[in-house]
Scaffold this active site. Structure first.
Site, PDB file in Angstrom:
ATOM      1  N   CYS A 204       0.835  -1.207   0.000  1.00 23.46           N
ATOM      2  CA  CYS A 204       0.000   0.000   0.000  1.00 23.46           C
ATOM      3  C   CYS A 204       0.872   1.261   0.000  1.00 23.46           C
ATOM      4  O   CYS A 204       1.735   1.412   0.860  1.00 23.46           O
ATOM      5  CB  CYS A 204      -0.899  -0.002   1.230  1.00 23.46           C
ATOM      6  SG  CYS A 204      -1.843   1.519   1.414  1.00 23.46           S
ATOM      7  N   CYS A 207       0.128   3.281   3.542  1.00 19.69           N
ATOM      8  CA  CYS A 207       0.540   2.859   4.899  1.00 19.69           C
ATOM      9  C   CYS A 207       1.587   1.748   4.899  1.00 19.69           C
ATOM     10  O   CYS A 207       2.077   1.383   5.966  1.00 19.69           O
ATOM     11  CB  CYS A 207      -0.693   2.431   5.689  1.00 19.69           C
ATOM     12  SG  CYS A 207      -1.346   0.823   5.196  1.00 19.69           S
ATOM     13  N   CYS A 220      -6.443  -2.709   0.963  1.00 26.26           N
ATOM     14  CA  CYS A 220      -5.295  -2.650   1.857  1.00 26.26           C
ATOM     15  C   CYS A 220      -5.677  -3.300   3.185  1.00 26.26           C
ATOM     16  O   CYS A 220      -6.783  -3.104   3.682  1.00 26.26           O
ATOM     17  CB  CYS A 220      -4.881  -1.199   2.078  1.00 26.26           C
ATOM     18  SG  CYS A 220      -3.550  -1.070   3.300  1.00 26.26           S
ATOM     19  N   CYS A 223      -5.293  -0.004   6.020  1.00 23.80           N
ATOM     20  CA  CYS A 223      -5.936   1.323   5.976  1.00 23.80           C
ATOM     21  C   CYS A 223      -7.133   1.253   5.025  1.00 23.80           C
ATOM     22  O   CYS A 223      -7.373   0.228   4.403  1.00 23.80           O
ATOM     23  CB  CYS A 223      -4.909   2.392   5.550  1.00 23.80           C
ATOM     24  SG  CYS A 223      -4.570   2.440   3.783  1.00 23.80           S
ATOM     25  N   ASP A 339      19.258  -1.757 -19.486  1.00 23.57           N
ATOM     26  CA  ASP A 339      19.238  -2.852 -18.525  1.00 23.57           C
ATOM     27  C   ASP A 339      18.163  -3.862 -18.952  1.00 23.57           C
ATOM     28  O   ASP A 339      16.986  -3.508 -19.038  1.00 23.57           O
ATOM     29  CB  ASP A 339      18.909  -2.239 -17.155  1.00 23.57           C
ATOM     30  CG  ASP A 339      18.862  -3.260 -16.046  1.00 23.57           C
ATOM     31  OD1 ASP A 339      18.836  -4.470 -16.329  1.00 23.57           O
ATOM     32  OD2 ASP A 339      18.842  -2.833 -14.883  1.00 23.57           O
TER      33      ASP A 339
HETATM   34 ZN    ZN Z   1      -2.846   1.035   3.398  1.00 21.62          ZN
END
Ligand code: ZN
Length: 415
Positions: A204, A207, A220, A223, A339
């Site tokens: 997330c 958070c 999430c 949160c 790359d």
């Molecule tokens: Zn979150």
């Protein structure tokens, strides 16, 4: 426009035309560069008075821009940067070349979104997706989302059309109100265009907790961030609009991902007042996009070109490609990124059971990757050799940026 801007615009058009005449591409970068040297505010002057849509994201922005320009075209003339020159020089050049048009639909490199929002004051901005791209120079996905979010906080009057299936996009599109609540979050219309690639959105951005997924839902675990209910969704081979009406989408472009791009284009056009029922038939006028999806017949082989430039777009390309012999080509020149370690982020297992050919500057990198992935392959040195190695019928070609251009050039020569 002020006199300085008029002069800058005229010089910009002339420089672009001279560059084209000299056979140096479409001239939009040099034209825009010169125009902005003469008047640093030229893009803002050219944007003034037009209703503008900006389209940004890691993948699908060129195609979605073409489809959205076709859809907005219901209303009148639309300026657009159709050759994929998606930085401010390209926007300046596209608007100078188009002359006065009531509308503009502009593809924007995700790194430049904040700057172009500032200069063009668009009516709507479409946010498609964010995933890893060109590891040696692109920003980390979470940093990109943070930049978008900060830019949208400063433009709370812009309407946002955003992908509900990408947690990074959802977070970027919904900045919190500021302390004194004078600035409200932007108004967002959500679309669901699917997201096959999940590897950049397990954590997330708000958070740091893990994101869980079940079917099309995601949330999430730490949160309130979760998938918003989309107003525009893909259903079968069509698009469901916010009123619940379903519109069949007949495209000349392959794959479910392009039906998703069509849904996005219809949602963008609707922000200008275009009814999907009026716009949907115009989407089939888009055939190939800067050579992508182009089909060429050669010695009884029907060759189709698919551009894929990062892990998310390779996954989409495997889905678009028919179950047919497939040529993969990888270069690592400047426009591709130097790359190639990202090849190990892509699961090539969907290619098992197809005849696989490989070529390009970095064919050996691809060879190692395919060997580890248990996908048998054959190394060939030229496109003509590939044609001879496969039976008559479809040949799918999946290539990254300069490899794609090499094959196009070779096809142009043999045709
Ligand atoms: Zn979150």
């Amino acid at each position: 426009m002020p006199l300085r801007a008029k002069v800058a615009s005229s010089v910009s058009r002339t420089a672009a035309a001279l560059s084209r005449a000299a056979g140096r591409g479409d001239g939009s970068v040099i034209g825009g560069w010169i125009g902005l040297k003469i008047d640093p505010d030229l893009l803002a002057h050219l944007a003034a008075g037009r209703a503008i849509a900006l389209i940004s994201g890691t993948n699908g922005k060129t195609t979605t821009t073409r489809l959205a320009a076709a859809a907005v075209g219901v209303l009148g003339k639309v300026a657009t940067n159709s050759f994929g020159a998606n930085m401010p020089t390209g926007h300046t050049s596209a608007l100078a070349k188009a002359g006065s048009t009531p509308y503009a639909v502009l593809e924007v490199d995700e790194h430049y979104l904040a700057q172009v929002l500032e200069a063009t004051e668009p009516h709507v901005v479409a946010l498609l997706n964010l995933s890893r791209d060109q590891l040696d120079r692109a920003k980390e996905v979470a940093m990109m989302a943070q930049l978008w979010r900060a830019a949208l906080v400063r433009h709370q009057d812009v309407r946002v059309v955003a992908n509900a299936d990408d947690p990074m996009v959802v977070w970027a599109a919904t900045p919190p109100p500021n302390h004194d609540h004078r600035i409200n979050p932007p108004q967002v219309t959500w679309f669901s265009a699917g997201q096959r690639w999940h590897e950049d959105s397990w954590v997330c951005p708000e958070c740091g907790s893990t994101i869980q997924r079940s079917g099309e839902q995601w949330w999430c675990t730490g949160c309130p961030l979760r998938r918003p209910d989309p107003q525009w969704t893909v259903e079968d081979d069509g698009v469901l609009d916010p009123t619940g009406a379903w519109h069949k989408v007949s495209l000349q472009l392959p794959g479910k991902v392009n039906v998703g791009n069509a849904a996005t284009a219809l949602a963008v056009a609707a922000e200008f007042g275009v009814r999907p029922v009026d716009a949907v038939s115009r989407l089939s006028s888009v055939t190939s996009v800067a050579g992508r999806y182009a089909q060429v017949e050669k010695d009884g082989r029907l060759v189709r070109l698919l551009l894929a430039k990062n892990p998310a777009s390779w996954l989409e390309a495997f889905d678009m490609a028919d179950l047919a012999p497939t040529l993969l080509s990888i270069n690592a020149r400047d426009p591709d990124g130097l790359d190639t370690s990202w090849l190990f982020d892509v699961d090539f297992a969907p290619l098992r059971g197809r005849q696989v050919l490989i070529t390009g500057d970095r064919a050996y990198d691809l060879a190692v990757r395919l060997d580890v992935n248990d996908v048998p392959f054959q190394h060939i040195r030229s496109f003509n050799e590939a044609i001879r190695a496969v039976p008559p019928g479809r040949l799918e070609v999946i290539a990254n940026y300069t490899a794609f251009q090499d094959i196009r050039a070779e096809l142009d020569r043999v045709n």
